[in-house]
Scaffold this active site. Structure first.
Site, PDB file in Angstrom:
ATOM      1  CG  ASP A 131      -2.169  -0.940   0.908  1.00 30.31           C
ATOM      2  OD1 ASP A 131      -2.216  -1.568  -0.168  1.00 30.31           O
ATOM      3  OD2 ASP A 131      -3.041  -1.035   1.790  1.00 30.31           O
ATOM      4  CG  HIS A 262      -8.223  -5.338   6.886  1.00 31.74           C
ATOM      5  ND1 HIS A 262      -8.998  -5.229   5.753  1.00 31.74           N
ATOM      6  CD2 HIS A 262      -7.675  -4.093   7.095  1.00 31.74           C
ATOM      7  CE1 HIS A 262      -8.926  -3.985   5.283  1.00 31.74           C
ATOM      8  NE2 HIS A 262      -8.145  -3.274   6.078  1.00 31.74           N
ATOM      9  CG  HIS A 289      -4.536  -5.456   4.879  1.00 29.09           C
ATOM     10  ND1 HIS A 289      -4.996  -4.655   3.849  1.00 29.09           N
ATOM     11  CD2 HIS A 289      -5.462  -6.441   5.026  1.00 29.09           C
ATOM     12  CE1 HIS A 289      -6.137  -5.151   3.395  1.00 29.09           C
ATOM     13  NE2 HIS A 289      -6.446  -6.216   4.095  1.00 29.09           N
TER      14      HIS A 289
END
Length: 393
Positions: A131, A262, A289
């Site tokens: 990311d 998540h 994440h």
């Protein structure tokens, strides 16, 4: 010509890849040397571009420079342009060696704070577990991200792996995932003793081979029999722990996570690969994440195990989606420390037996060490050093 998105990455023990973008045609050439304004060496690389819907990228150049001396500052210019000079320092060829680890960076005010805190203390290499730009289909955001990180990424090697925000696949319209990521952030997947064949996962050695770093791909196939799984087996089998006391791995989706965000998204990859890392006595696994920080004890099979890796979630670099502030209660016994704040981590491999891990929370103008622990190498029978050598760092 205008140059931007300049960044460097390590290639083997004594080379660096320089990547940059120009808005028009320019030679894929890097001139470099050890004195400012003097460039006795040059390297020529390749140029590519890509189209994404209505967007067309600039010319993306990369060239591999070297052989280079360790712990040496090199000055360089791209496309023979005298208007901009950059410099990078090559990593040391031995220990101690300092990694910065920062996931889920993005392009926010919190990103700026994280980058300022990273720059405030010296380091040898940055590892990013996915990311990067949070472009999310909006391709000009890749360009603005490249400009944002250029001051740091042009001066130290940045080694990255992909996250979910790099996929950028649109059914029927853009069928090939990772188009921008692969074009802009080419890693040394075809170099070293264990080439992977894919820019989405690879490995490399640092500190003269004292540290082996494995960058895994959470968003490409990983089950037994797949290319990544087969490659990982061979890569781990090729590590001589007598010469490489520390092995660390990076993934995007965490395999252990007590945050409500998540939940379970890394379980499939953990089921497929955890036994491989455990059998090879990998020392630590870093993930992103989840937009928070969490450190686990040494774990295997969801239980504390002194032969398992230390698991760390560090997806707190500065994303634009906010922090993941809700945790599962009660806190699992395997979870040692957790906090929903922005920050970054530092892993200083001090010697062949010990590495110091610190997590730095973003507090106003100063990074604050909020979590710290020693990680002892799991390599069998490492050479023992006197305690006073450890206490020096």
């Amino acid at each position: 010509c205008i140059q931007f998105s300049v960044h460097v990455s390590a290639v083997g023990p004594d080379k660096m890849r320089v990547t940059w973008i120009t808005d028009d045609d320019a030679p894929a050439m890097v001139d470099y040397g050890t004195a400012s304004g003097q460039y006795p060496f040059s390297a020529t690389g390749t140029t590519a571009d890509y189209s994404y819907l209505m967007y067309h990228s600039g010319n993306i150049h990369d060239a591999v420079v070297g052989p280079l001396k360790p712990s040496t500052t090199y000055y360089y210019r791209c496309s023979s342009d005298p208007s901009r000079e950059f410099s990078f320092r090559t990593p040391p060829s031995g220990l101690p060696f300092t990694f910065v680890i920062a996931g889920d960076l993005g392009q926010t005010e919190w990103t700026n704070s994280t980058l300022q805190h990273i720059a405030a203390a010296d380091y040898d290499m940055l590892l990013l577990p996915g990311d990067l730009s949070y472009a999310d289909l909006d391709q000009p955001r890749w360009d603005s991200y490249g400009r944002l990180v250029e001051p740091l990424a042009s001066a130290r090697p940045w080694m990255v792996t992909e996250g979910n925000h790099e996929v950028e696949k649109i059914p029927l319209l853009e069928r090939h995932p990772f188009k921008a990521y692969n074009a802009r952030w080419r890693m040394p997947y075809d170099a070293g003793a264990s080439p992977s064949g894919s820019n989405l996962y690879y490995s490399f050695d640092a500190a003269g081979g004292a540290v082996h770093v494995i960058m895994l791909g959470s968003y490409t196939d990983y089950d037994a029999g797949t290319a990544q799984h087969t490659w990982l087996q061979g890569d781990l089998a090729g590590v001589d722990r007598g010469k490489t006391p520390f092995v660390v791995a990076l993934v995007h989706a965490p395999w252990y996570n007590s945050n409500k965000a998540h939940q379970g998204e890394g379980d499939g990859m953990r089921d497929a690969m955890e036994a491989l890392l455990y059998g090879a006595r990998v020392d630590a696994v870093f993930a992103g994440h989840v937009h928070a920080y969490e450190r686990f004890a040494r774990v295997y099979g969801d239980k504390e195990d002194q032969c398992g890796p230390v698991y760390v979630t560090i997806g707190d670099g500065g994303n634009r989606e906010g922090l993941a502030e809700k945790y599962i209660e009660p806190q699992p016994k395997t979870s040692v420390f957790r906090e929903a704040s922005f920050g970054h981590g530092r892993l200083q491999v001090v010697n062949v037996t010990h590495a110091l891990w610190t997590w730095h929370r973003n507090d106003d103008d100063e990074p604050v060490v909020a979590d710290q622990t020693w990680i002892t190498s799991l390599a069998p029978n490492p050479a023992l050093l006197p305690r006073y050598l450890i206490s020096r760092f």
